[in-house]
Enzyme design. Structure first.
Site, PDB file in Angstrom:
ATOM      1  CE  LYS A 205      51.816  24.847  32.061  1.00 13.74           C
ATOM      2  NZ  LYS A 205      51.925  25.760  33.194  1.00 13.74           N
ATOM      3  CD  GLU A 211      52.718  10.445  38.245  1.00 14.96           C
ATOM      4  OE1 GLU A 211      53.053  11.051  37.197  1.00 14.96           O
ATOM      5  OE2 GLU A 211      53.233  10.684  39.355  1.00 14.96           O
ATOM      6  N   GLY A 266      49.272  24.809  36.427  1.00 16.98           N
ATOM      7  CA  GLY A 266      48.432  23.607  36.528  1.00 16.98           C
ATOM      8  C   GLY A 266      47.318  23.756  37.553  1.00 16.98           C
ATOM      9  NE  ARG A 267      50.404  26.107  42.622  1.00 14.11           N
ATOM     10  CZ  ARG A 267      51.560  26.030  41.965  1.00 14.11           C
ATOM     11  NH1 ARG A 267      51.762  25.035  41.111  1.00 14.11           N
ATOM     12  NH2 ARG A 267      52.489  26.923  42.141  1.00 14.11           N
ATOM     13  CD  GLU A 352      51.709  21.744  43.035  1.00 10.74           C
ATOM     14  OE1 GLU A 352      51.305  20.636  43.449  1.00 10.74           O
ATOM     15  OE2 GLU A 352      51.571  22.105  41.869  1.00 10.74           O
ATOM     16  CG  HIS A 383      30.282  12.721  63.763  1.00  9.02           C
ATOM     17  ND1 HIS A 383      29.392  12.286  64.713  1.00  9.02           N
ATOM     18  CD2 HIS A 383      29.656  13.708  63.074  1.00  9.02           C
ATOM     19  CE1 HIS A 383      28.258  12.964  64.588  1.00  9.02           C
ATOM     20  NE2 HIS A 383      28.398  13.834  63.597  1.00  9.02           N
ATOM     21  CE  LYS A 511      55.064  16.471  37.046  1.00  6.58           C
ATOM     22  NZ  LYS A 511      54.429  17.274  36.017  1.00  6.58           N
TER      23      LYS A 511
HETATM   24  C1  G6Q Z   1      50.265  22.152  39.356  1.00  7.22           C
HETATM   25  C2  G6Q Z   1      51.411  21.265  39.379  1.00  7.22           C
HETATM   26  C3  G6Q Z   1      51.100  19.814  39.170  1.00  7.22           C
HETATM   27  C4  G6Q Z   1      50.728  19.438  37.753  1.00  7.22           C
HETATM   28  C5  G6Q Z   1      50.777  17.926  37.605  1.00  7.22           C
HETATM   29  C6  G6Q Z   1      50.367  17.457  36.232  1.00  7.22           C
HETATM   30  O1  G6Q Z   1      50.333  23.349  39.461  1.00  7.22           O
HETATM   31  O2  G6Q Z   1      52.383  21.716  38.516  1.00  7.22           O
HETATM   32  O3  G6Q Z   1      50.097  19.373  40.039  1.00  7.22           O
HETATM   33  O4  G6Q Z   1      49.475  19.931  37.427  1.00  7.22           O
HETATM   34  O5  G6Q Z   1      52.056  17.482  37.915  1.00  7.22           O
HETATM   35  O6  G6Q Z   1      51.181  18.002  35.254  1.00  7.22           O
HETATM   36  P1  G6Q Z   1      50.786  17.900  33.741  1.00  7.22           P
HETATM   37  O7  G6Q Z   1      49.508  18.614  33.523  1.00  7.22           O
HETATM   38  O8  G6Q Z   1      51.920  18.517  32.985  1.00  7.22           O
HETATM   39  O9  G6Q Z   1      50.640  16.421  33.438  1.00  7.22           O
END
Ligand code: G6Q
Length: 549
Positions: A205, A211, A266-267, A352, A383, A511
Site C-alpha cells: 500500500k 521487507e 491493509g488487513r 490488529e 492431536h 517499522k
Molecule cells: C494492515 C497493516 C499491515 C500492512 C503491512 C504492509 O492493516 O497495516 O499489516 O498491511 O505492514 O504494509 P504495506 O502494504 O504498506 O507494505
C-alpha cells in the site's frame, strides 16, 4: 463512549454472576428447544451458538449494550463513507470494493465507485491475458509462476484465499508468496523458478515497507542477472499500491500498476487490487463470486435485526466472554484443510483491529478489548492444542468452522472430518463425569486406587463453549461471506468498546524501530538511543556476523 457506564453493562455484570456454577449440560437438559432456537443463518452460513453460556436474558442485555453503545449508528456511518478512522482521518470502505448496488459511495463529496470499477476492469483484463497465455514473458512463453511479494495485509489475505480456493486455481499457474525479509524465503522461492516465465506482483500500500522492498529488489536483481534487460521488467513486474511515484521509481510502468486507496485498510484489502493474485489464480468470474459473497454479508449486516444478525451475534458473544466471563482468548478451528491459513489471517484481522488500549476519544480503557486469536486446522489441533482446551485452566471459546461440501470431497474422509468436528464441540460442552469414567474403568477391569486416580485425570469438566459455523460449501461465494462476517464481527466489538479498529500504531512502531537498529548494525555508529540490553544485542550481532545494507 465508555461502555462500562451504560445500563446494559451494569446489568450484564450482575447477570454474569448467575452463570457461575451453571453447566451447559443442565442448560440443554432444561430447554429441549435450545438447539433449534440458538441458530441463525445468512448467505449460506449457519451459526449455531447454542453451546455458549448464554440464555435469552444474556442475549437481550447484550443487544441492549449494542444499542446503548451506538453500534447501529456507527455501522451506518461506515457504510456512508464517514471518516470513522479518526486518528488517520480516513473513511473505512472495504465495503465499497464489493458493492454491487448502484448507489454512489461518497468520500469528501466524490463517488468512489467509478474508480473501484475501473480498477476491477484493469485487473480482469490483465488476469485474462495472463491466464489465457496472451501475456507472455520475455521469451514469448506464457507465465507459469506468480510470486506475490508483500507482507501483513498485503500478503495474508491473498495467500489465505488462494489456499482456500485451490480447487478453482488455474492449472498452469503456480502461486508463491514471499513476505519474510529473511533471505531464506525469497532465495528458496527463486531457486525453483524460471525467470522467463515468472511474474512478480509487488504488493505494498505504502511502497515503503522495508521487507517488501528488500525482497522486490532481490527479485529484480535475480531477474536482471538472468540476462534480462531493464526493458523486460515491464513484462515480469507489476505493482499494487497507493504510491505511484515510488512504484515508478522502482521501475514499474504506470500501466502495470494497480491502484487502491487510503480508505482501504491493509488487513481489509483482499477485495481490492491487493486481490490480484487471487484473480489471476481463480479467474475474474470466481473473484466476482468472492465479492458477491461479501456483498451479501454486507447487506445482511446492514439490514438484519440484531437478534438474527450473524456479525452482531458473534461480536456480542465475544464481548460477553471478554468483559463478563473473563476469557481473554478465542480459538479459530477450521475443519477444512484448504482453510489452513484462516487462523493466521483472522489473527491479524482481529488483533490488529481491536488490540487497542485507548478509546477513539483518547481515553484509556479500563476493560478488556480485542481477544487473543489463535488456532490451526481443528483436526490437527485435536492431536495438539485441544488438550488445553479440554482440561486446562483457562476458559477459551472456539469457533469451529466447517464446510459441509467442497471440491475434492472424499465421502469416507469427509465423514470422519465432520464426525470429529461435531464430537469435539460436544465433548467440550458436555465433558465427561466421574461416574462415566468409573463405569468405563469398571468395564475395563481397573480396580482400587488406580481407579480413583484415573477418575481424577480422565474426568472432563466440560462447560466449554463454542460456536459452530457451517458453510453450505467451500467456494468463492461462501468464502467471501465468511470473511466479511468476521470483518463485521470485529467492527461490532470495536464499536461496543469505543475503539478505532482501523488504525495500527503498533505496526507503525515496528517499522520505525527496525530502521534505527539497521543503521546501527550496518554502520559505524552505536545505537545510543536504545536501552542497555538492546545495545548489547546489537554489539553481539555486529561482532558475530557480517551484515551489510
Ligand atoms: C494492515 C497493516 C499491515 C500492512 C503491512 C504492509 O492493516 O497495516 O499489516 O498491511 O505492514 O504494509 P504495506 O502494504 O504498506 O507494505
Amino acid at each position: 463512549m465508555n461502555p462500562t457506564l451504560t445500563n446494559a453493562w451494569k446489568e450484564l455484570a450482575q447477570h454474569a454472576r448467575e452463570w457461575s456454577g451453571r453447566h451447559l449440560r443442565d442448560v440443554f437438559n432444561a430447554d429441549p428447544n435450545r438447539a433449534q432456537r440458538y441458530v441463525a443463518e445468512a448467505c449460506g452460513i449457519q451459526l449455531d451458538y447454542s453451546k455458549h453460556r448464554i440464555n435469552d436474558r444474556s442475549l437481550q442485555l447484550l443487544q441492549g449494550l449494542a444499542e446503548e453503545t451506538g453500534v447501529r449508528s456507527r455501522r451506518d456511518a461506515m457504510f456512508a463513507g464517514e471518516k470513522i478512522n479518526n486518528t488517520e482521518k480516513r473513511a473505512v470502505l472495504h465495503i465499497a470494493l464489493r458493492n454491487r448496488g448502484s448507489s454512489p459511495i461518497l468520500v469528501d463529496g466524490q463517488d468512489v465507485m467509478p474508480g473501484v470499477r475501473k480498477v476491477l476492469e484493469h485487473m480482469s483484463a490483465f488476469a485474462e491475458r495472463v491466464r489465457g497465455g496472451a501475456w507472455t514473458g520475455r521469451g514469448g512463453q506464457p507465465i507459469t509462476d506468480i510470486v506475490n511479494i508483500g507482507i501483513g495485509g498485503s500478503d495474508l489475505g491473498p495467500l489465505m484465499v488462494c489456499e482456500a480456493l485451490k480447487p478453482y486455481g488455474h492449472e498452469r499457474l503456480r502461486m508463491h508468496f514471499v513476505s519474510n525479509v529473511d533471505g531464506a524465503q525469497i532465495h528458496q522461492t527463486l531457486r525453483k523458478l524460471d525467470p522467463n516465465t515468472t511474474l512478480f506482483i509487488i504488493a505494498s500500500k505504502t511502497f515503503t515497507t522495508i521487507e517488501t522492498l528488500t525482497n522486490a529488489h532481490t527479485a529484480r536483481d535475480w531477474f536482471l542477472a538472468s540476462g534480462a534487460t531493464e526493458a523486460d521488467i515491464a513484462r515480469h513486474f507489476v505493482a499494487v499500491s497507493t504510491n505511484t511515484p515510488a512504484v515508478t521509481k522502482f521501475g514499474i510502468a504506470a500501466e502495470n500498476m494497480f491502484e487502491f486507496w487510503d480508505w482501504v485498510g491493509g488487513r481489509y484489502s483482499l477485495w481490492s487490487a491487493i486481490g490480484l493474485p487471487i484473480m489471476l489464480y481463480i479467474g475474474p468470474q470466481h473473484f466476482t463470486a468472492l465479492l458477491d459473497g461479501a456483498y451479501a454479508m454486507d447487506q445482511h449486516f446492514r439490514s438484519a435485526p440484531f437478534e438474527r444478525n450473524l456479525p452482531v451475534l458473534m461480536g456480542l458473544i465475544g464481548v460477553w466472554y471478554a468483559n463478563f466471563l473473563g476469557s481473554p482468548s478465542l480459538v479459530i478451528a477450521p475443519y477444512n484443510q484448504n482453510l489452513h491459513r484462516l487462523p493466521a489471517y483472522l489473527q491479524q484481522l482481529d488483533m490488529e483491529s481491536n488490540g487497542k488500549g485507548v478509546r477513539a476519544d483518547g481515553a484509556k480503557v479500563d476493560y478488556a478489548t480485542g481477544p487473543i486469536i489463535w488456532g490451526e486446522p481443528g483436526i490437527n489441533g485435536q492431536h495438539a492444542y485441544f488438550q488445553l482446551l479440554h482440561q486446562g485452566t483457562h476458559l477459551i471459546p472456539l469457533d469451529f468452522i466447517l464446510a459441509l461440501k467442497q471440491q475434492d470431497l472424499d465421502p469416507k474422509h469427509h465423514a470422519i472430518l465432520i464426525a470429529s468436528c461435531f464430537a469435539q464441540a460436544a465433548a467440550l460442552m458436555r465433558g465427561k463425569t466421574g461416574d462415566e469414567v468409573r463405569a468405563e474403568l469398571d468395564k475395563a477391569g481397573t480396580t482400587g486406587e488406580r481407579t480413583e486416580l484415573l477418575i481424577k485425570h480422565k474426568t472432563f469438566e466440560g462447560n466449554r463453549p463454542s460456536s459452530m459455523l457451517l458453510l453450505e460449501t467451500l467456494d468463492p461465494l461462501h468464502l467471501g461471506a465468511l470473511i466479511a462476517l468476521y470483518e463485521h464481527k470485529i467492527f461490532v466489538q470495536g464499536a461496543v468498546w469505543g475503539i478505532n479498529s482501523y488504525d495500527q500504531w503498533g505496526v507503525e512502531l515496528g517499522k520505525q524501530l527496525a530502521s534505527g537498529i539497521e543503521n546501527a548494525l550496518t554502520g559505524d555508529g552505536g545505537a545510543l538511543d536504545y536501552d542497555a540490553s538492546t545495545q548489547r544485542l546489537i554489539a553481539l550481532a555486529k561482532e558475530r556476523v557480517n551484515l551489510k545494507r
